[in-house]
Design a protein around this motif. Structure first.
Motif: not given
Lengths: 113, 113
Positions: A33, A35, A45, B100
């Motif tokens: 992911s 961020y 996110l 998340a």
């Protein structure tokens, strides 16, 4: 043990330029992911991926693209940089099982002028 | 919607003082709860976690207890050290679809000798 590696550490862009932030992990994690961290707002996110070939949008995806051609790499592309994209960007990876720890890179500090 | 409210900083303490950083959240269901720490110039790393009600996470002298009734996960340490100076983030996993973390705004702790 490299963990999650981000490059570059610092970058200055002019408005309208494009660039790619690199992220690589060597832990064979399925989940990766991106961020962004802005003052007083915690981390938000941008995009995430649950495995090679699979990506999806997070909370603040506009202006960013991602791809996941391998398990190890998850680059973040800024298509046309804007001053509002000035931020610190963090890549993270983890296993997809429940309650698993996320491992973060050291971050990329991006300034758009 | 889901949200995390974290004690605002900066918090300045003398060495060996008692530390509490408050964290409350609003969510449907019972999320897994995490505290991450960010030391100067570094990425985030997991400090501790708790995955169900009444669980206590602990690490490096820090503790936090999952309080379902008050939807809280306050971070405590009995005697802080200069080396604990960092930014602390409360981060439940509330977005189970995206898996998340939802980050609080972060609390900067400065410990003086």
């Amino acid at each position: 043990n490299a963990g999650v590696t981000q490059t570059p550490k610092f970058q200055v862009l002019k408005t309208g330029q494009s660039m790619t932030l690199q992220c690589a992990q060597d832990m064979n994690h399925e989940y990766m992911s991106w961020y962004r961290q802005d003052p007083g707002m915690g981390l938000r996110l941008i995009h995430y991926s649950v495995g090679a070939g699979i990506t999806d949008q997070g909370e603040v995806p506009n202006g960013y693209n991602v791809s996941r051609s391998t398990t190890e790499d998850f680059p973040l592309r800024l298509l046309s940089a804007a001053p509002s994209q000035t931020s610190v960007y963090f890549c993270a990876s983890s296993y997809t099982g429940p309650n698993t720890e996320a491992f973060f890179g050291q971050g990329t500090r991006l300034t758009v002028v | 919607g889901n949200s995390v409210t974290q004690m605002e900083g900066p918090v300045t303490l003398s060495e060996e003082a008692f530390l509490t950083i408050n964290c409350t959240y609003t969510a449907t269901g019972y999320p897994s709860l995490f505290w991450y720490v960010q030391y100067p110039g570094e990425g985030l790393q997991l400090l501790l976690k708790a995955t169900k009600a009444d669980d206590k996470g602990s690490n490096k002298g820090f503790e936090a207890t999952y309080r379902k009734e008050t939807t809280s996960f306050h971070l405590e340490k009995g005697s802080v050290q200069v080396s604990d100076s960092a930014v602390y983030f409360c981060a439940p996993i509330m977005d189970t679809g995206r898996r998340a973390l939802t980050f609080g705004s972060g609390t900067r702790l400065q410990v003086q000798p």
